[in-house]
Design a protein around this motif. Structure first.
Motif, PDB file in Angstrom:
ATOM      1  N   ARG A  28     -33.852 -18.093  48.178  1.00  0.00           N
ATOM      2  CA  ARG A  28     -33.614 -16.472  48.008  1.00  0.00           C
ATOM      3  C   ARG A  28     -32.210 -16.321  47.748  1.00  0.00           C
ATOM      4  NH1 ARG A  28     -32.934 -18.508  53.588  1.00  0.00           N
ATOM      5  NH2 ARG A  28     -30.850 -18.554  54.283  1.00  0.00           N
ATOM      6  N   GLY A  29     -32.011 -15.165  47.078  1.00  0.00           N
ATOM      7  CA  GLY A  29     -30.708 -14.966  46.706  1.00  0.00           C
ATOM      8  C   GLY A  29     -30.146 -15.434  45.512  1.00  0.00           C
ATOM      9  N   LYS A  30     -28.906 -15.563  45.378  1.00  0.00           N
ATOM     10  CA  LYS A  30     -28.267 -16.067  44.114  1.00  0.00           C
ATOM     11  C   LYS A  30     -28.167 -17.681  44.131  1.00  0.00           C
ATOM     12  CE  LYS A  30     -24.204 -16.004  41.183  1.00  0.00           C
ATOM     13  NZ  LYS A  30     -22.859 -15.521  40.998  1.00  0.00           N
ATOM     14  N   VAL A  31     -28.669 -18.512  43.341  1.00  0.00           N
ATOM     15  CA  VAL A  31     -28.834 -20.103  43.514  1.00  0.00           C
ATOM     16  C   VAL A  31     -27.871 -20.733  42.687  1.00  0.00           C
ATOM     17  CG1 VAL A  31     -30.564 -21.507  42.994  1.00  0.00           C
ATOM     18  CG2 VAL A  31     -31.207 -19.240  43.519  1.00  0.00           C
ATOM     19  N   LEU A  32     -27.169 -21.828  43.324  1.00  0.00           N
ATOM     20  CA  LEU A  32     -26.675 -22.813  42.676  1.00  0.00           C
ATOM     21  C   LEU A  32     -27.339 -24.144  42.768  1.00  0.00           C
ATOM     22  CD1 LEU A  32     -23.901 -23.996  41.542  1.00  0.00           C
ATOM     23  CD2 LEU A  32     -23.227 -24.520  43.671  1.00  0.00           C
ATOM     24  N   ASP A  33     -27.479 -24.620  41.296  1.00  0.00           N
ATOM     25  CA  ASP A  33     -28.353 -25.892  41.134  1.00  0.00           C
ATOM     26  C   ASP A  33     -27.277 -26.954  40.666  1.00  0.00           C
ATOM     27  OD1 ASP A  33     -30.077 -28.005  40.646  1.00  0.00           O
ATOM     28  OD2 ASP A  33     -31.156 -27.078  38.807  1.00  0.00           O
ATOM     29  N   ILE A  34     -27.059 -27.858  41.825  1.00  0.00           N
ATOM     30  CA  ILE A  34     -25.914 -29.110  41.699  1.00  0.00           C
ATOM     31  C   ILE A  34     -26.773 -30.209  41.053  1.00  0.00           C
ATOM     32  CG2 ILE A  34     -24.408 -30.663  42.945  1.00  0.00           C
ATOM     33  CD1 ILE A  34     -23.950 -28.407  44.819  1.00  0.00           C
ATOM     34  N   GLY A  35     -26.064 -30.837  40.092  1.00  0.00           N
ATOM     35  CA  GLY A  35     -26.895 -31.991  39.566  1.00  0.00           C
ATOM     36  C   GLY A  35     -28.250 -31.734  38.856  1.00  0.00           C
ATOM     37  N   CYS A  36     -28.100 -30.559  37.840  1.00  0.00           N
ATOM     38  CA  CYS A  36     -29.178 -30.050  37.473  1.00  0.00           C
ATOM     39  C   CYS A  36     -30.088 -30.846  36.443  1.00  0.00           C
ATOM     40  CB  CYS A  36     -29.073 -28.682  36.607  1.00  0.00           C
ATOM     41  SG  CYS A  36     -27.711 -28.759  35.216  1.00  0.00           S
ATOM     42  N   ALA A  50     -31.765 -31.874  33.123  1.00  0.00           N
ATOM     43  CA  ALA A  50     -32.399 -31.017  32.022  1.00  0.00           C
ATOM     44  C   ALA A  50     -32.601 -29.713  32.473  1.00  0.00           C
ATOM     45  CB  ALA A  50     -33.422 -31.721  31.299  1.00  0.00           C
ATOM     46  N   GLY A  51     -32.369 -29.571  33.728  1.00  0.00           N
ATOM     47  CA  GLY A  51     -32.753 -28.051  34.236  1.00  0.00           C
ATOM     48  C   GLY A  51     -34.050 -27.836  34.854  1.00  0.00           C
ATOM     49  N   ARG A  52     -35.021 -28.507  35.093  1.00  0.00           N
ATOM     50  CA  ARG A  52     -36.383 -27.950  35.175  1.00  0.00           C
ATOM     51  C   ARG A  52     -36.526 -27.186  36.508  1.00  0.00           C
ATOM     52  NH1 ARG A  52     -35.813 -33.419  37.495  1.00  0.00           N
ATOM     53  NH2 ARG A  52     -36.928 -33.997  39.214  1.00  0.00           N
ATOM     54  N   HIS A  53     -35.327 -27.433  37.612  1.00  0.00           N
ATOM     55  CA  HIS A  53     -35.650 -26.491  38.687  1.00  0.00           C
ATOM     56  C   HIS A  53     -35.155 -25.110  38.644  1.00  0.00           C
ATOM     57  CE1 HIS A  53     -35.659 -30.710  40.781  1.00  0.00           C
ATOM     58  NE2 HIS A  53     -36.916 -30.266  40.930  1.00  0.00           N
ATOM     59  N   SER A  54     -33.918 -25.153  37.844  1.00  0.00           N
ATOM     60  CA  SER A  54     -33.318 -23.821  37.469  1.00  0.00           C
ATOM     61  C   SER A  54     -34.072 -23.077  36.480  1.00  0.00           C
ATOM     62  CB  SER A  54     -32.021 -24.031  36.766  1.00  0.00           C
ATOM     63  OG  SER A  54     -31.178 -24.413  37.781  1.00  0.00           O
ATOM     64  N   ARG A  55     -34.772 -23.845  35.515  1.00  0.00           N
ATOM     65  CA  ARG A  55     -35.668 -23.047  34.519  1.00  0.00           C
ATOM     66  C   ARG A  55     -36.784 -22.328  35.206  1.00  0.00           C
ATOM     67  NH1 ARG A  55     -38.658 -27.424  31.420  1.00  0.00           N
ATOM     68  NH2 ARG A  55     -39.973 -27.493  33.153  1.00  0.00           N
ATOM     69  N   TYR A  56     -37.451 -22.900  36.286  1.00  0.00           N
ATOM     70  CA  TYR A  56     -38.401 -22.366  37.150  1.00  0.00           C
ATOM     71  C   TYR A  56     -37.960 -21.096  37.639  1.00  0.00           C
ATOM     72  CZ  TYR A  56     -41.657 -21.540  41.003  1.00  0.00           C
ATOM     73  OH  TYR A  56     -42.438 -20.739  42.111  1.00  0.00           O
ATOM     74  N   LEU A  57     -36.881 -21.052  38.428  1.00  0.00           N
ATOM     75  CA  LEU A  57     -36.101 -19.976  39.049  1.00  0.00           C
ATOM     76  C   LEU A  57     -35.627 -18.832  38.124  1.00  0.00           C
ATOM     77  CD1 LEU A  57     -34.138 -22.018  41.662  1.00  0.00           C
ATOM     78  CD2 LEU A  57     -36.366 -20.661  41.981  1.00  0.00           C
ATOM     79  N   VAL A  58     -35.127 -19.160  37.004  1.00  0.00           N
ATOM     80  CA  VAL A  58     -34.831 -18.265  35.971  1.00  0.00           C
ATOM     81  C   VAL A  58     -36.009 -17.454  35.674  1.00  0.00           C
ATOM     82  CG1 VAL A  58     -33.958 -17.895  33.391  1.00  0.00           C
ATOM     83  CG2 VAL A  58     -32.581 -19.442  35.334  1.00  0.00           C
ATOM     84  N   GLU A  59     -37.263 -18.121  35.236  1.00  0.00           N
ATOM     85  CA  GLU A  59     -38.391 -17.740  34.813  1.00  0.00           C
ATOM     86  C   GLU A  59     -38.915 -16.512  35.871  1.00  0.00           C
ATOM     87  OE1 GLU A  59     -40.652 -20.830  33.818  1.00  0.00           O
ATOM     88  OE2 GLU A  59     -39.714 -21.203  31.848  1.00  0.00           O
ATOM     89  N   LYS A  60     -38.583 -16.794  37.480  1.00  0.00           N
ATOM     90  CA  LYS A  60     -38.866 -16.038  38.212  1.00  0.00           C
ATOM     91  C   LYS A  60     -38.269 -15.106  38.469  1.00  0.00           C
ATOM     92  CE  LYS A  60     -41.810 -17.381  41.179  1.00  0.00           C
ATOM     93  NZ  LYS A  60     -43.325 -17.116  41.555  1.00  0.00           N
ATOM     94  N   GLY A  61     -37.021 -15.009  37.813  1.00  0.00           N
ATOM     95  CA  GLY A  61     -36.131 -13.514  38.005  1.00  0.00           C
ATOM     96  C   GLY A  61     -34.956 -14.071  38.761  1.00  0.00           C
ATOM     97  N   TYR A  62     -34.653 -15.009  39.271  1.00  0.00           N
ATOM     98  CA  TYR A  62     -33.487 -15.304  40.112  1.00  0.00           C
ATOM     99  C   TYR A  62     -32.325 -15.574  39.299  1.00  0.00           C
ATOM    100  CZ  TYR A  62     -36.230 -16.493  43.965  1.00  0.00           C
ATOM    101  OH  TYR A  62     -37.347 -16.531  45.318  1.00  0.00           O
ATOM    102  N   GLU A  63     -31.090 -15.061  39.959  1.00  0.00           N
ATOM    103  CA  GLU A  63     -29.763 -15.282  39.332  1.00  0.00           C
ATOM    104  C   GLU A  63     -29.400 -16.903  39.527  1.00  0.00           C
ATOM    105  OE1 GLU A  63     -25.377 -13.524  39.104  1.00  0.00           O
ATOM    106  OE2 GLU A  63     -26.659 -12.498  40.409  1.00  0.00           O
ATOM    107  N   VAL A  64     -29.009 -17.717  38.720  1.00  0.00           N
ATOM    108  CA  VAL A  64     -28.801 -19.197  38.946  1.00  0.00           C
ATOM    109  C   VAL A  64     -27.634 -19.310  38.228  1.00  0.00           C
ATOM    110  CG1 VAL A  64     -29.932 -21.309  38.506  1.00  0.00           C
ATOM    111  CG2 VAL A  64     -31.561 -19.374  39.070  1.00  0.00           C
ATOM    112  N   LEU A  65     -26.844 -20.318  38.538  1.00  0.00           N
ATOM    113  CA  LEU A  65     -25.783 -21.185  37.979  1.00  0.00           C
ATOM    114  C   LEU A  65     -26.073 -22.837  38.180  1.00  0.00           C
ATOM    115  CD1 LEU A  65     -23.136 -21.509  36.313  1.00  0.00           C
ATOM    116  CD2 LEU A  65     -21.985 -21.587  38.284  1.00  0.00           C
ATOM    117  N   ALA A  66     -26.356 -23.451  37.106  1.00  0.00           N
ATOM    118  CA  ALA A  66     -26.722 -24.809  37.344  1.00  0.00           C
ATOM    119  C   ALA A  66     -25.479 -25.827  36.816  1.00  0.00           C
ATOM    120  CB  ALA A  66     -27.854 -25.201  36.453  1.00  0.00           C
ATOM    121  N   ILE A  67     -25.215 -26.758  37.497  1.00  0.00           N
ATOM    122  CA  ILE A  67     -24.153 -27.523  37.147  1.00  0.00           C
ATOM    123  C   ILE A  67     -24.399 -29.111  37.049  1.00  0.00           C
ATOM    124  CG2 ILE A  67     -22.509 -25.981  38.055  1.00  0.00           C
ATOM    125  CD1 ILE A  67     -21.805 -28.020  40.335  1.00  0.00           C
ATOM    126  N   ASP A  68     -23.839 -29.825  36.115  1.00  0.00           N
ATOM    127  CA  ASP A  68     -24.164 -31.171  35.949  1.00  0.00           C
ATOM    128  C   ASP A  68     -22.892 -31.813  35.447  1.00  0.00           C
ATOM    129  OD1 ASP A  68     -26.952 -32.985  36.049  1.00  0.00           O
ATOM    130  OD2 ASP A  68     -25.282 -33.886  34.908  1.00  0.00           O
TER     131      ASP A  68
END
Length: 215
Positions: free
Chosen positions: A35-43, A45-63
């Motif tokens: 829910r809401g704005k998402v932080l993906d720690i240890g992203c 290649a970004g598979r989890h963030s990619r899914y959420l971005v495609e679902k319309g979530y605001e995401v910041l991924a870091i590695d």
């Protein structure tokens, strides 16, 4: 993956590019709680963030890996170089923090976990949640792994605290700690933090998912 005792594990890089439909059931159920704005720690290649971005979530991924960040950016994932202990974001920025792909391991050990969880709390909004997955080291009774756990215990470390490095052909990373812990150990780590364990799910194997809420 090369452990400090010489144990070698091999991983297929294709795993880091899988789609939602290919993930384990526990992982899909956990991600559905986002829910809401998402932080993906240890992203990675970004598979989890990619899914959420495609679902319309605001995401910041870091590695910590600039190469991983570059690959995530190539998949339209907003990603920056950063770590669990030093998150490149202002205070009170996120509603959901991801530690997926067994990234509870980024807690490293008892002491480091305190600083990591404090840093995550800094960037978390009121009512924020951590969605994480991990591995219980005690499910596997392999004698070599048992001996490694005993050496850790004798050294005052958590038994599932592994010292690893990543090897690819002629390249190796420095050694780093990565934590596999049981539910009881996770609850013990959380006692002195601003987080509490809200949900813990297993599927009859060593892998599990956990939801932690801000206290």
């Amino acid at each position: 993956m090369e452990r400090s005792d010489g144990w070698i594990g091999v991983a297929d890089s294709a795993t880091y590019f899988t789609r939602y439909e290919e993930w384990a059931v526990l992982d899909r159920r956990l991600m559905d709680r986002t829910r809401g704005k998402v932080l993906d720690i240890g992203c990675g290649a970004g598979r989890h963030s990619r899914y959420l971005v495609e679902k319309g979530y605001e995401v910041l991924a870091i590695d910590t890996s600039p190469g991983a960040v570059q690959v995530a950016n190539m998949q339209n994932v907003p990603a920056l170089v950063g770590s669990a202990a030093r998150i490149p974001a202002p205070d009170s920025s996120f509603d959901t923090i991801l530690l997926m792909g067994q990234n509870l391991g980024l807690l490293e050990g008892r002491q480091h976990a305190q600083s990591v969880l404090a840093e995550i709390r800094r960037v978390a909004r009121p009512g924020a949640q951590i969605l994480a997955s991990g591995i219980d080291p005690y499910i596997n009774d392999d004698p070599v792994r048992q001996a490694y756990r005993e050496r850790n215990r004798a050294a005052g470390r958590l038994p599932g605290q592994m010292s690893l490095r990543i090897r690819y052909r002629h390249m190796t990373s420095p050694y780093f700690d990565y934590l596999f812990c049981s539910r009881e150990e996770l609850e013990g780590i959380l006692l002195e933090t601003a987080w509490h364990l809200e949900q813990f799910s297993t599927a009859g194997s060593a892998g599990y998912t956990a939801v932690m809420s801000a206290a």
